[in-house]
Design an enzyme around this catalytic site. Structure first.
Site, PDB file in Angstrom:
ATOM      1  N   ASP A  22       0.773  -1.250   0.000  1.00 37.11           N
ATOM      2  CA  ASP A  22       0.000   0.000   0.000  1.00 37.11           C
ATOM      3  C   ASP A  22       0.811   1.311   0.000  1.00 37.11           C
ATOM      4  O   ASP A  22       1.817   1.402   0.698  1.00 37.11           O
ATOM      5  CB  ASP A  22      -0.859   0.102   1.260  1.00 37.11           C
ATOM      6  CG  ASP A  22      -1.606  -1.156   1.602  1.00 37.11           C
ATOM      7  OD1 ASP A  22      -1.619  -2.087   0.798  1.00 37.11           O
ATOM      8  OD2 ASP A  22      -2.172  -1.187   2.703  1.00 37.11           O
ATOM      9  N   ARG A 150      -7.344  -1.047  11.796  1.00 42.01           N
ATOM     10  CA  ARG A 150      -6.102  -0.524  11.202  1.00 42.01           C
ATOM     11  C   ARG A 150      -6.291   0.563  10.153  1.00 42.01           C
ATOM     12  O   ARG A 150      -7.379   0.905   9.759  1.00 42.01           O
ATOM     13  CB  ARG A 150      -5.290  -1.671  10.608  1.00 42.01           C
ATOM     14  CG  ARG A 150      -5.995  -2.495   9.559  1.00 42.01           C
ATOM     15  CD  ARG A 150      -5.033  -3.579   9.056  1.00 42.01           C
ATOM     16  NE  ARG A 150      -5.623  -4.414   8.039  1.00 42.01           N
ATOM     17  CZ  ARG A 150      -6.186  -5.584   8.275  1.00 42.01           C
ATOM     18  NH1 ARG A 150      -6.225  -6.079   9.495  1.00 42.01           N
ATOM     19  NH2 ARG A 150      -6.714  -6.283   7.280  1.00 42.01           N
ATOM     20  N   GLU A 202     -10.366  -2.379   4.558  1.00 42.31           N
ATOM     21  CA  GLU A 202      -8.990  -1.925   4.774  1.00 42.31           C
ATOM     22  C   GLU A 202      -8.842  -0.515   4.190  1.00 42.31           C
ATOM     23  O   GLU A 202      -9.600  -0.105   3.308  1.00 42.31           O
ATOM     24  CB  GLU A 202      -8.001  -2.865   4.069  1.00 42.31           C
ATOM     25  CG  GLU A 202      -8.082  -4.293   4.561  1.00 42.31           C
ATOM     26  CD  GLU A 202      -6.984  -5.196   3.995  1.00 42.31           C
ATOM     27  OE1 GLU A 202      -6.361  -5.909   4.783  1.00 42.31           O
ATOM     28  OE2 GLU A 202      -6.755  -5.176   2.770  1.00 42.31           O
TER      29      GLU A 202
HETATM   30  C1  FRU Z   1      -3.936  -3.545   2.793  1.00 46.38           C
HETATM   31  C2  FRU Z   1      -3.288  -4.034   4.073  1.00 46.38           C
HETATM   32  C3  FRU Z   1      -3.604  -3.097   5.209  1.00 46.38           C
HETATM   33  C4  FRU Z   1      -2.466  -3.332   6.152  1.00 46.38           C
HETATM   34  C5  FRU Z   1      -1.300  -3.565   5.220  1.00 46.38           C
HETATM   35  C6  FRU Z   1      -0.293  -4.560   5.708  1.00 46.38           C
HETATM   36  O1  FRU Z   1      -3.333  -3.986   1.638  1.00 46.38           O
HETATM   37  O2  FRU Z   1      -3.707  -5.361   4.346  1.00 46.38           O
HETATM   38  O3  FRU Z   1      -4.877  -3.286   5.785  1.00 46.38           O
HETATM   39  O4  FRU Z   1      -2.235  -2.256   7.005  1.00 46.38           O
HETATM   40  O5  FRU Z   1      -1.862  -4.025   3.992  1.00 46.38           O
HETATM   41  O6  FRU Z   1       0.826  -4.597   4.890  1.00 46.38           O
END
Ligand code: FRU
Length: 478
Positions: A22, A150, A202
């Site tokens: 991300d 998160r 997410e």
């Molecule tokens: C989204 C995710 C987020 C998390 C991150 C972990 O792609 O799963 O929710 O913070 O990637 O790398």
């Protein structure tokens, strides 16, 4: 180009080496765009998450910077989050007025899952984003008893003069407020159980976007892991009202409002500060899909970002819809376009550079149109328009390497019948930059993003179409 860099795009951001997911901490500060990202500096696979970092002045050419955040021995990995400029030093953490703050999820794993914990943390930069120090009082938002909690996105809500944190909790979005960026009060939730135990929301984002009249509307975005029976993961959006405490949807809809009809557009994040900088709302996404992200063809780096896109809203059948357009920094650097009319084949002059094509299809067209890119190895990318069905298809299954994963080896298709009016023709823009293809139709009302891994750059094009169809073609200057 070394064999190791055979897929490396010209202007799409990729990590210097190893794994990336991300975009994080996107902001513009003193005219410099900062892009942080989920990074595993020691492997081509996802693992202990760090924040990588790069800077740019044009959103296209990025300079790699030292790793910004590291996993913490107690609190855990540095998962996704956002960054802001504490211009007025409301946090009291700075001596002058130029402090940057990053908000991220500390993710602590445990072998049996019993002690796994996600909570929101703060890191401070005293040197314009170069180095980051985790705040002593972490976590700033402890876990409220939710397994998946998160990806904090923080912004300033002007009407209520408060900072707001948007964070996902299972299949909900939670809102928090703060006056000092260190103490946060829970203020509301949005969303309900979606009926899929496998779905976890997410990377939320909440921003005000302008419609064609210049009126501003709140739009909430979430990414969601796909239930196994759906072809690709939606990033979706909700149009509504945000009162500084919570978000209410004001535009009912039966289908999911998909952000991108392609396979590879996830966890998009808007840049903090761009509206004050030059009036634009801009975001960038991880151009990938969790189902196969760890397996994509790779030599030394894995994962790329989309091109940055400018966001706005358009009204369609009385509904506000998202519009995404590639930032003008990209189009400004294109060579003068060359026009190809009707069926024909031609060579692309500079195949290593990012390629831009615009298909213009009159409303009277009745026959299927195919625009094909290929190379000497026989790899073939096909963009197809079927006027009877009003479907636009981007098909990467003709590229040999696509077979690495069943889910990757599928065409992406979007139905434009509700979005189009019959009298008006269709313009479709296709941008190909080595390992990525992005399609924009109806002036950005529809976007479709896919990764591709042809062994050689595409160096030839073919249009199969009636005589009144044409393609304008240009490439990005060096
Ligand atoms: C989204 C995710 C987020 C998390 C991150 C972990 O792609 O799963 O929710 O913070 O990637 O790398």
């Amino acid at each position: 180009m070394s064999q190791h860099d055979r897929y490396r795009p010209q202007v799409h951001f990729t990590p210097p080496a190893n794994w990336m997911n991300d975009p994080n901490g996107c902001l513009v500060h003193n005219g410099v765009y900062h892009l942080f990202y989920q990074y595993h500096p020691g492997s081509l696979q996802w693992g202990p998450m760090h924040w990588g970092h790069a800077t740019s002045t044009d959103l296209l050419h990025w300079t790699h910077q030292p790793v910004a955040l590291y996993p913490d021995p107690q609190l855990g990995m540095a998962f996704s989050g956002s960054a802001i400029n504490d211009r007025e030093n409301v946090s009291g953490l700075f001596d002058d007025e130029h402090g940057l703050l990053a908000f991220y999820t500390a993710h602590r794993d445990s072998p049996d899952g019993q002690d796994a914990l996600q909570q929101q943390c703060l890191a401070v930069s005293y040197d314009q984003g170069q180095t980051w120090i985790p705040y002593e009082g972490n976590p700033v938002v402890p876990n409220p008893g939710v397994k998946d909690f998160r990806d904090p996105k923080v912004f300033f809500h002007t009407p209520s003069q408060h900072w707001v944190m948007v964070v996902v909790a299972g299949q909900q979005v939670h809102f928090y407020r703060s006056g000092n960026l260190r103490d946060w009060q829970f203020s509301g939730t949005f969303g309900k159980y979606q009926g899929h135990d496998s779905v976890v929301w997410e990377c939320p984002d909440l921003l005000e976007l302008s419609d064609e009249q210049g009126n501003r509307h709140w739009v909430l975005f979430v990414s969601g892991v796909t239930p196994a029976d759906e072809p690709f993961p939606p990033m979706q959006y909700f149009v509504g009202h945000f009162d500084g405490h919570t978000f209410t949807e004001t535009q009912p809809h039966s289908d999911v409002n998909r952000v991108d009809a392609g396979a590879d557009f996830y966890a998009a994040q808007s840049f903090h500060g761009t509206v004050d900088h030059d009036g634009r709302s801009i975001w960038i996404a991880w151009a990938n899909h969790w189902t196969y992200a760890n397996d994509t063809p790779a030599d030394s780096w894995r994962g790329l970002m989309s091109l940055p896109r400018e966001l706005s809203l358009v009204t369609r059948h009385g509904q506000l819809c998202l519009r995404q357009q590639v930032v003008r920094e990209f189009t400004a650097r294109l060579t003068e376009a060359v026009r190809h009319v009707g069926s024909g084949r031609w060579m692309l002059p500079v195949p290593n550079n990012a390629q831009w094509f615009q298909l213009s299809i009159p409303a009277t067209t009745r026959n299927t149109i195919q625009f094909v890119l290929n190379n000497i190895d026989g790899d073939r990318l096909c963009l197809q328009w079927q006027p009877e069905l009003k479907t636009l298809t981007l098909d990467r299954t003709g590229i040999a390497s696509s077979a690495f994963h069943e889910r990757f080896n599928q065409p992406c298709q979007v139905d434009l019948s509700t979005a189009m009016t019959d009298e008006i023709g269709l313009e479709v823009c296709l941008i190909v930059d080595r390992c990525s293809a992005e399609v924009f139709a109806l002036n950005g009302q529809v976007a479709m993003t896919c990764q591709l891994f042809p062994e050689q750059p595409f160096d030839r094009a073919e249009l199969i179409a009636d005589d009144n169809v044409f393609v304008d073609q240009a490439h990005l200057k060096d």
